[in-house]
Design an enzyme around this catalytic site. Structure first.
Site, PDB file in Angstrom:
ATOM      1  CB  THR A   1      -3.016   9.853   1.799  1.00 28.40           C
ATOM      2  OG1 THR A   1      -4.572   9.418   1.662  1.00 28.40           O
ATOM      3  CG2 THR A   1      -2.503   9.790   3.216  1.00 28.40           C
TER       4      THR A   1
ATOM      5  CE1 TYR B   1     -13.454   6.800   4.351  1.00 32.49           C
ATOM      6  CE2 TYR B   1     -14.682   5.161   5.344  1.00 32.49           C
ATOM      7  CZ  TYR B   1     -13.157   5.686   4.813  1.00 32.49           C
ATOM      8  OH  TYR B   1     -12.354   4.986   5.058  1.00 32.49           O
TER       9      TYR B   1
ATOM     10  N   GLY C   1       0.566  -1.205   0.088  1.00 26.97           N
ATOM     11  CA  GLY C   1       0.084  -0.159   0.102  1.00 26.97           C
ATOM     12  C   GLY C   1       0.723   1.428   0.082  1.00 26.97           C
TER      13      GLY C   1
ATOM     14  CG  ASP D   1      -4.827  -5.220  -8.990  1.00 25.03           C
ATOM     15  OD1 ASP D   1      -5.711  -5.709  -7.996  1.00 25.03           O
ATOM     16  OD2 ASP D   1      -5.249  -4.473  -9.958  1.00 25.03           O
TER      17      ASP D   1
ATOM     18  CE  LYS E   1     -10.676   1.921   5.174  1.00 26.19           C
ATOM     19  NZ  LYS E   1      -9.461   1.076   4.786  1.00 26.19           N
TER      20      LYS E   1
ATOM     21  CB  VAL F   1      -4.487  -2.056   0.039  1.00 27.26           C
ATOM     22  CG1 VAL F   1      -5.220  -2.033  -1.372  1.00 27.26           C
ATOM     23  CG2 VAL F   1      -3.056  -2.290  -0.073  1.00 27.26           C
TER      24      VAL F   1
END
Ligand code: NAD
Length: 257
Positions: free
Chosen positions: A195, A156, A13, A65, A163, A93
């Site tokens: 990021t 989100y 990642g 990947d 998540k 990731v």
């Protein structure tokens, strides 16, 4: 003696020097660990990861990947051949199609949902499965999560659902791999950090502005604080910790109003 002297691990990642995976890698390297890295299988990403990883002595920088089991297996093979059995794995990731993050959640398409789940959640399971033969007893696995797993965070969307699946997977993996090989599995739930991935979230600047108004520490976190907590969870300092979702968010999640 460094905390991670003699320890070897795989980092999935890193995209650039802002990546949370890179901040964890820097801490691990500083404390003596030897590291292997993946890069997305294209020349631009390979160049970026090599520019960071080669100066810290990485001998394995492999294309992968995470939606491809063969490529994951090849990463572990190459790392184990070069470094020997591994002591830790970092899974940092995530991916969701932009549309799935910009449109209302209820409009998430089946294809976008499945892709986001595959890359952002299922990949942890298959990384543990493919990696298991190459991991030492007592190894540590770390994933990266966000508070959107348990509360609704604007924009989100599908990533919150991913998540939630990732965090639940951490608990199931911890239960099984702990009994099978004394392997610990944990996640860090990080506060917002600038990021490449964060740039894809609509209203991310608002999130950054909002955290200091509520968080007990009255500020945002620094990415290197994720690095330091990652070091802790991957090291012997956390030898009794598994199945945990450890917040590194200046305390934001404990405030209820
Ligand atoms: P980043 O963009 O630097 O890292 C995401 C990584 O995922 C990149 O290296 C990218 O190449 C990789 N990736 C995407 N699709 C992939 C695929 N199919 N195969 C292999 N790799 C793939 O951003 P980041 O913020 O460092 O994200 C790392 C992790 O931290 C993610 O799980 C993210 O959800 C989580 N996180 C980030 C924040 C934040 O505010 N930045 C907060 C909490 C959690």
């Amino acid at each position: 003696m460094g905390l991670m002297d003699g320890k070897k691990g795989f980092i999935f990642g890193v995209a650039n020097d802002h990546s949370l995976a890179w901040h964890i890698a820097e801490q691990l390297h500083k404390h003596g660990a030897q590291l292997a890295f993946n890069h997305l299988p294209n020349p631009k990403m390979e160049r970026r990861v090599r520019q960071l990883a080669e100066p810290i002595g990485a001998k394995v920088i492999a294309p992968c990947d995470v939606s491809n089991d063969e490529q994951i297996r090849a990463c572990f093979h190459q790392a184990a051949e070069t470094l020997g059995p591994l002591d830790f794995v970092v899974h940092s990731v995530a991916y969701a199609n932009r549309e799935a993050l910009y449109n209302p959640f209820y409009k998430t398409s089946r294809a976008d949902f499945l892709q986001a789940m595959d890359i952002s959640a299922y990949s942890l399971i298959t990384i543990c499965n493919q990696g298991l033969p190459f991991l030492n007893s007592g190894a540590s696995v770390l994933a990266l999560s966000y508070f959107g797993s348990v509360k609704v965070i604007p924009s989100y969307n599908v990533m919150g659902v991913c998540k939630a699946a990732l965090e639940s997977s951490v608990r199931y993996l911890a239960a099984e791999l702990g009994r099978e090989k004394q392997i610990r599995v944990n996640a860090l739930s990080a506060g917002p950090c600038r990021t490449l991935s964060a740039a894809g979230i609509d209203g991310f600047d608002k999130m950054l502005a909002h955290y200091p108004t509520k968080a007990p520490l009255a500020r945002n976190i620094e990415s290197d604080e994720v690095g330091k907590s990652g070091l802790y969870l991957l090291s012997e300092l956390a030898s009794g910790v598994t199945g945990e979702i450890h917040y590194v968010d200046a305390g934001y999640n404990v405030i209820g109003w």
